[in-house]
Design a protein around this motif. Structure first.
Motif, short mmCIF file in Angstrom:
data_model
loop_
_atom_site.label_atom_id
_atom_site.label_comp_id
_atom_site.label_asym_id
_atom_site.label_seq_id
_atom_site.Cartn_x
_atom_site.Cartn_y
_atom_site.Cartn_z
N ASP A 81 1.05 -1.26 -0.02
CA ASP A 81 -0.14 -0.10 0.10
C ASP A 81 0.84 1.30 -0.07
O ASP A 81 0.64 2.27 -0.68
N GLN A 85 0.67 4.00 -2.77
CA GLN A 85 0.27 5.56 -2.46
C GLN A 85 1.31 6.29 -2.79
O GLN A 85 0.96 7.59 -3.39
N ALA A 117 -5.77 -3.97 -3.05
CA ALA A 117 -7.15 -3.08 -2.80
C ALA A 117 -6.65 -1.64 -3.25
O ALA A 117 -7.31 -1.08 -3.98
N ARG A 118 -5.64 -0.99 -2.76
CA ARG A 118 -5.25 0.20 -3.16
C ARG A 118 -4.92 0.47 -4.70
O ARG A 118 -5.36 1.58 -5.30
N SER A 120 -6.48 -1.22 -6.99
CA SER A 120 -8.18 -1.34 -7.52
C SER A 120 -8.59 0.03 -7.58
O SER A 120 -9.22 0.73 -8.15
N ALA A 121 -8.57 0.39 -6.07
CA ALA A 121 -9.13 1.80 -5.84
C ALA A 121 -8.66 2.77 -6.49
O ALA A 121 -9.30 3.94 -6.94
N ALA A 122 -7.39 2.83 -7.00
CA ALA A 122 -6.89 4.10 -7.73
C ALA A 122 -7.16 3.91 -9.27
O ALA A 122 -6.88 4.63 -10.03
N GLY A 123 -7.99 2.73 -9.43
CA GLY A 123 -8.43 2.59 -11.05
C GLY A 123 -7.40 2.20 -11.77
O GLY A 123 -7.52 2.40 -13.16
#
Length: 148
Positions: A81, A85, A117-118, A120-123
């Motif tokens: 992550d 990030q 997950a991060r 995926s969250a970032a697209g």
């Protein structure tokens, strides 16, 4: 011109697989958190989280794209992550590449790993590794999407 790429991956489990793909002529690779020498990693682990994060930050310098190599255990890595990030914060293009189909040193392929997950969250786009040429194209697309 060669593009500098930060490769994020589970070192112990996937170094053999990642070494098969990160030597593409169009890119200059930086291994996960810049740990070209395992002794640097071991030394940083002794110094703690701050030292490891500093090494990750240093490895990200002068890169324009981050490739998250998704193996069976990548999503569970302690610093995954943070790497994602920091890559996003510095404006790197970012993508995920599933590497489970590549053989390890024993000639064994792996199971499909979960996408962090991060990521995926970032697209971020996720691709299955096919060949060097396709990965090179995907890296260039990620760089352009980020304006790099």
């Amino acid at each position: 011109m060669a593009r500098r790429v930060f490769f994020s991956f589970h070192y112990q489990r996937d170094i053999w697989r990642v070494n098969q793909i990160r030597n593409i002529g169009e890119i200059v690779g930086t291994s996960a958190a810049g740990f070209h020498d395992a002794s640097l990693w071991e030394e940083a682990k002794k110094k703690g989280d701050t030292a490891i994060k500093a090494m990750i930050d240093e490895a990200l310098k002068n890169t324009s794209v981050t490739v998250v190599c998704i193996g069976a255990a990548t999503a569970g890595r302690k610093y995954i992550d943070y790497e994602i990030q920091q890559s996003i914060a510095r404006g790197n293009g970012i993508l995920g590449v599933q590497i489970h189909g590549l053989k390890n040193q024993a000639g064994v392929v792996d199971i499909v790993g979960a996408t962090p997950a991060r990521l995926s969250a970032a697209g971020a786009p996720i691709y299955k590794y096919v060949d060097h040429a396709t990965l090179g194209i995907c890296i260039e697309q990620a760089a352009r999407a980020a304006g790099r």
